[in-house]
Design an enzyme around this catalytic site. Structure first.
Site, short mmCIF file in Angstrom:
data_model
loop_
_atom_site.label_atom_id
_atom_site.label_comp_id
_atom_site.label_asym_id
_atom_site.label_seq_id
_atom_site.Cartn_x
_atom_site.Cartn_y
_atom_site.Cartn_z
N GLY A 1 0.68 -1.21 -0.03
CA GLY A 1 -0.12 -0.21 0.01
C GLY A 1 0.74 1.32 -0.02
N ILE A 2 1.68 1.55 1.00
CA ILE A 2 2.52 2.54 1.15
C ILE A 2 3.57 2.69 0.08
CG2 ILE A 2 3.93 3.88 2.71
CD1 ILE A 2 2.19 2.72 4.81
N ASP B 1 12.87 -12.10 -2.10
CA ASP B 1 12.89 -12.08 -0.92
C ASP B 1 13.67 -11.57 0.00
OD1 ASP B 1 12.21 -13.17 1.74
OD2 ASP B 1 11.61 -15.06 1.16
N LYS C 1 10.67 -1.52 14.90
CA LYS C 1 10.48 -0.28 14.52
C LYS C 1 11.34 0.83 15.47
CE LYS C 1 8.01 -0.90 10.92
NZ LYS C 1 8.58 -0.87 9.79
N THR D 1 -3.98 -0.81 4.50
CA THR D 1 -3.33 -1.47 3.39
C THR D 1 -3.47 -2.83 3.75
OG1 THR D 1 -1.25 -1.51 4.93
CG2 THR D 1 -1.43 0.45 3.66
N ASP E 1 9.86 -6.59 -4.34
CA ASP E 1 8.98 -7.15 -3.36
C ASP E 1 9.01 -8.66 -3.54
OD1 ASP E 1 6.09 -5.64 -2.00
OD2 ASP E 1 6.04 -7.81 -2.29
N TYR F 1 7.34 -6.43 16.39
CA TYR F 1 7.05 -5.24 15.40
C TYR F 1 7.49 -3.96 16.11
CZ TYR F 1 4.75 -2.38 12.09
OH TYR F 1 4.45 -1.40 11.10
#
Ligand SMILES: NC(=O)c1ccc[n+]([C@@H]2O[C@H](COP(=O)([O-])OP(=O)(O)OC[C@H]3O[C@@H](n4cnc5c(N)ncnc54)[C@H](O)[C@@H]3O)[C@@H](O)[C@H]2O)c1
Length: 251
Positions: A19-20, A63, A160, A191, A39, A156
């Site tokens: 999405g982004i 990958d 970040k 997304t 991707d 996650y």
């Protein structure tokens, strides 16, 4: 469609065609950049190439969960771009929500490899081209989860927070060479990463209630902040996290 950006002649690599990353790659191409998107999903790359109606985005399937794959992906992209990469955007990511005590070993390994490993491996390979060239713009997609302690987000959030610090060290080391390194930290954005979770009963309304702007983000909300940090307008900005979150981190 008009664009306020001018990336004519710039060679850009965008990792992550979701999405982004997809919205950013399309906007860079529309503003004149020659764009390669990476991707692991060839269908997403095809969709992206097909929807980049102004300008051209070429896809490269990879990958990105190992150092060697990232090195090869950057080498392949650089070859297609004539040996130079002036803009690199890292928009690869995954999440899978579990309490810490129920997080499987293999999930920790996978999320850290996708979100943080690829950020280091790709950034290092791109930096090796930008530093001797004396110019470059690197933008990482971080997250409000790098700052806030969201439940069920341990791997996650750790990746970040790690991306923010990786970005700051790269920024410091490469500032003398004309290379800026920054991050855009989105709040909740609709997304493929968030779609299934948002579809659960009550989740969308509870997420929206946390955002002072009163809505979730869209991929287009991230385009302006990312292209600003990828442009020469931000030449003296480095090592910064730009929160694009409708005020989510204010409350
Ligand atoms: N959507 C949000 O709410 C949100 C919020 C904050 C931060 N972010 C960050 O923004 C970035 C982009 O996320 P998005 O929302 O566009 O998600 P997305 O799922 O739409 O896109 C992520 C892309 O990464 C690719 N990918 C995943 N694993 C890969 C691998 N091993 N190798 C190569 N590609 C791989 C996927 O195929 C996908 O196209 C991520 O870093 C994400 O953490 C998203």
């Amino acid at each position: 469609m008009e664009t306020m950006w001018n990336f004519a002649g710039a060679r850009a690599l965008v990792a992550g065609a979701g999405g982004i990353g997809g919205a950013v790659a399309r906007a860079l191409a529309h503003a004149g950049a020659d764009v390669i998107a990476l991707d692991r999903d060839p269908v997403r790359l095809d969709e992206l190439a097909g929807t980049a109606t102004a300008g051209r985005v070429r896809g490269h399937t990879a990958d990105l969960t190992s150092a060697s794959a990232c090195r090869e992906a950057v080498a392949g992209a650089a070859e297609l771009l004539g040996g130079r990469i002036e803009v690199f955007v890292h928009a690869v990511g995954m999440n899978d929500r579990h309490p810490v005590l129920e997080t499987p070993d293999e999930l920790w390994d996978k999320i850290t490899a996708v979100n943080l490993g690829s950020a280091f491996w790709l950034g290092r390979a791109v930096g090796a081209l930008m530093v001797p060239a004396g110019h470059g713009r690197i933008v990482y997609l971080s997250s409000v989860s790098g700052l806030l302690a969201h439940r069920d987000h341990a791997p996650y959030a750790a990746t970040k927070g790690g991306v923010n610090q990786l970005m700051r060290v790269m920024a410091r080391e490469w500032a003398p060479h004309g290379v800026t390194v920054n991050a855009v930290a989105p709040g909740y954005t609709e997304t493929g990463l968030t779609r299934a979770y948002l579809a659960r009963p009550g989740v969308r309304a509870s997420m929206e209630a946390l955002v002072p702007a009163g809505r979730l983000g869209t991929p287009e909300d991230l385009v302006g902040p990312t292209l600003f940090l990828a442009s020469d307008a931000s030449a003296f900005v480095t090592g910064q996290v730009l929160y694009a979150d409708g005020g989510r981190t204010l409350v």
